[in-house]
Design an enzyme around this catalytic site. Structure first.
Site, PDB file in Angstrom:
ATOM      1  N   HIS A  99       0.958  -1.090  -0.078  1.00 33.57           N
ATOM      2  CA  HIS A  99      -0.016   0.234   0.038  1.00 33.57           C
ATOM      3  C   HIS A  99       0.895   1.310  -0.188  1.00 33.57           C
ATOM      4  O   HIS A  99       2.126   1.099   0.223  1.00 33.57           O
ATOM      5  CB  HIS A  99      -1.070   0.054   1.351  1.00 33.57           C
ATOM      6  CG  HIS A  99      -0.620  -0.050   2.581  1.00 33.57           C
ATOM      7  ND1 HIS A  99       0.346  -0.868   3.237  1.00 33.57           N
ATOM      8  CD2 HIS A  99      -0.407   1.087   3.554  1.00 33.57           C
ATOM      9  CE1 HIS A  99       0.686  -0.686   4.252  1.00 33.57           C
ATOM     10  NE2 HIS A  99       0.102   0.497   4.610  1.00 33.57           N
ATOM     11  N   HIS A 142       1.291   4.068   2.120  1.00 33.59           N
ATOM     12  CA  HIS A 142       1.965   4.760   3.034  1.00 33.59           C
ATOM     13  C   HIS A 142       3.561   4.612   3.112  1.00 33.59           C
ATOM     14  O   HIS A 142       4.003   3.667   2.524  1.00 33.59           O
ATOM     15  CB  HIS A 142       1.513   3.983   4.351  1.00 33.59           C
ATOM     16  CG  HIS A 142       0.040   4.148   4.797  1.00 33.59           C
ATOM     17  ND1 HIS A 142      -0.356   3.473   5.533  1.00 33.59           N
ATOM     18  CD2 HIS A 142      -0.698   5.214   4.500  1.00 33.59           C
ATOM     19  CE1 HIS A 142      -1.895   3.938   5.817  1.00 33.59           C
ATOM     20  NE2 HIS A 142      -1.857   5.005   5.251  1.00 33.59           N
ATOM     21  N   ASP A 180       5.775   4.315   4.973  1.00 32.03           N
ATOM     22  CA  ASP A 180       6.492   3.307   5.646  1.00 32.03           C
ATOM     23  C   ASP A 180       6.431   2.059   4.845  1.00 32.03           C
ATOM     24  O   ASP A 180       6.800   0.805   5.516  1.00 32.03           O
ATOM     25  CB  ASP A 180       6.324   3.224   7.241  1.00 32.03           C
ATOM     26  CG  ASP A 180       4.916   2.685   7.444  1.00 32.03           C
ATOM     27  OD1 ASP A 180       4.097   3.492   6.859  1.00 32.03           O
ATOM     28  OD2 ASP A 180       4.529   1.566   8.161  1.00 32.03           O
ATOM     29  N   HIS A 181       5.921   1.871   3.737  1.00 34.91           N
ATOM     30  CA  HIS A 181       5.750   0.928   2.881  1.00 34.91           C
ATOM     31  C   HIS A 181       6.302   1.032   1.610  1.00 34.91           C
ATOM     32  O   HIS A 181       6.504   0.032   0.826  1.00 34.91           O
ATOM     33  CB  HIS A 181       4.173   0.452   3.093  1.00 34.91           C
ATOM     34  CG  HIS A 181       3.672  -0.108   4.250  1.00 34.91           C
ATOM     35  ND1 HIS A 181       3.752  -1.405   4.661  1.00 34.91           N
ATOM     36  CD2 HIS A 181       3.475   0.656   5.372  1.00 34.91           C
ATOM     37  CE1 HIS A 181       3.468  -1.477   5.851  1.00 34.91           C
ATOM     38  NE2 HIS A 181       3.241  -0.166   6.289  1.00 34.91           N
ATOM     39  N   HIS A 219      -7.752  -0.690   5.237  1.00 36.15           N
ATOM     40  CA  HIS A 219      -6.564   0.222   5.682  1.00 36.15           C
ATOM     41  C   HIS A 219      -6.268   1.323   4.905  1.00 36.15           C
ATOM     42  O   HIS A 219      -6.223   2.594   5.027  1.00 36.15           O
ATOM     43  CB  HIS A 219      -5.234  -0.614   6.099  1.00 36.15           C
ATOM     44  CG  HIS A 219      -4.077   0.376   6.619  1.00 36.15           C
ATOM     45  ND1 HIS A 219      -4.129   0.650   7.978  1.00 36.15           N
ATOM     46  CD2 HIS A 219      -2.866   0.589   6.233  1.00 36.15           C
ATOM     47  CE1 HIS A 219      -2.738   1.378   8.140  1.00 36.15           C
ATOM     48  NE2 HIS A 219      -2.243   1.276   7.039  1.00 36.15           N
ATOM     49  N   ASP A 240      -0.373  -4.038   6.270  1.00 37.34           N
ATOM     50  CA  ASP A 240      -1.077  -3.522   7.566  1.00 37.34           C
ATOM     51  C   ASP A 240      -2.360  -3.837   7.302  1.00 37.34           C
ATOM     52  O   ASP A 240      -3.195  -3.185   8.037  1.00 37.34           O
ATOM     53  CB  ASP A 240      -0.820  -1.789   7.521  1.00 37.34           C
ATOM     54  CG  ASP A 240       0.465  -1.526   7.876  1.00 37.34           C
ATOM     55  OD1 ASP A 240       1.407  -2.143   8.095  1.00 37.34           O
ATOM     56  OD2 ASP A 240       0.524  -0.141   7.677  1.00 37.34           O
ATOM     57  N   HIS A 243       4.387  -4.843  10.923  1.00 37.87           N
ATOM     58  CA  HIS A 243       4.864  -4.021  12.131  1.00 37.87           C
ATOM     59  C   HIS A 243       4.904  -5.287  13.300  1.00 37.87           C
ATOM     60  O   HIS A 243       4.076  -6.061  13.364  1.00 37.87           O
ATOM     61  CB  HIS A 243       3.860  -3.060  12.441  1.00 37.87           C
ATOM     62  CG  HIS A 243       3.830  -1.957  11.450  1.00 37.87           C
ATOM     63  ND1 HIS A 243       4.594  -0.747  11.504  1.00 37.87           N
ATOM     64  CD2 HIS A 243       3.011  -1.744  10.391  1.00 37.87           C
ATOM     65  CE1 HIS A 243       4.721   0.112  10.611  1.00 37.87           C
ATOM     66  NE2 HIS A 243       3.458  -0.332   9.837  1.00 37.87           N
TER      67      HIS A 243
END
Ligand code: ZN
Ligand code: FE
Length: 259
Positions: free
Chosen positions: A56, A58, A60-61, A114, A133, A171
């Protein structure tokens, strides 16, 4: 030769994953939270990153896509539903598509909720899934963009995988998820056992990921939103009608404000 998953901690609580096929020499970076950490991990393994599979949009991805692609020339595969917010894409994929790593095929599963376009990658031959996530050990992602019916449908698609499937979530949130799970489902003996194991692992500094789908089916409150006991306990909160979607929505809302 079987696939190899190299797992490493990065950023504050993300897991980085490199999926390596020894036969072809191909390596897929699953998401790109930290380009330097991924490049260093690949070098340490003696692997060349040839693909990036984003779950996805975000940061942090997908935040390291450009830097890793610039260094390696990796082919970037990303979910069509999040594509407008992801850099350096070569190929967009959606539910039912297949992504190859050597002779291994990964099936793309839509796990939106999400984010709208969140994908999971399931490798039947490796009995493993990278779920980003969407699903966590004893938890699920926050519902930032989707709706409860959508997110519940996504979780049902994951629930339908074989119970032995290794679930690689993005995570290390398990200890905090466990506190909510015990509150949400206090009489679940399998959950109590699992939480004791998690606490021991964390005390030793060990990861709780990957988990298995079978274990999550028995213990993860969000996957158990269609369990009659959970529906009775949670399904009528916030005016819910007692069904699985109402139960999931109530659990998700309760977790958002749980301290
Ligand atoms: Zn995210
Ligand atoms: Fe994340």
């Amino acid at each position: 030769m079987p696939l190899i998953v190299h797992q490493f901690a990065c950023l504050s609580d993300n897991y980085g994953y490199l999926l390596h096929d020894p036969a072809s020499g191909e390596t897929a970076a699953i998401d790109t939270p930290d380009a330097d950490a991924y490049l260093a991990a690949a070098q340490a393994q003696g692997w060349q990153i040839t693909q990036i599979w984003n779950t996805h949009w975000h940061p942090d991805h997908a935040g390291g896509n450009e830097a890793i692609k610039a260094q390696t020339g990796a082919l970037v595969v990303a979910p069509v539903g999040d594509a407008g917010r992801i850099a350096a894409i070569d190929r967009t994929v959606e539910a039912g598509d297949t992504v190859m790593l050597g002779d291994y095929s990964a099936m793309v599963i839509d796990v939106g909720g999400h984010t709208m376009g969140h994908n999971a990658y399931y490798l039947a031959d490796g009995d493993l899934a990278f779920v980003g996530d969407s699903l966590f050990a004893l938890g699920c992602g926050r519902m930032f963009e989707g709706t409860a019916p959508q997110f519940w449908a996504s979780l049902q698609r994951l629930k339908a995988l074989p119970p032995a499937t290794l679930i690689y979530c993005a995570h290390e949130y398990t200890a905090s998820n466990a506190r909510f799970a015990r509150f949400a489902d206090p009489e679940n003996a399998a959950l109590a056992d699992y939480v004791a194991e998690i606490e021991a692992k964390r005390a030793r500094g060990e990861p709780t990921v990957p988990t298995t789908l079978g274990r999550e089916l028995a213990t993860n409150p969000f996957l158990r939103a269609d369990d009659p006991a959970m529906e009775a306990r949670w399904g009528h909160a916030n005016g819910g009608n007692g069904d699985a979607v109402a139960t999931f929505a109530a659990l998700r809302a309760a977790k958002d404000s749980f301290r």
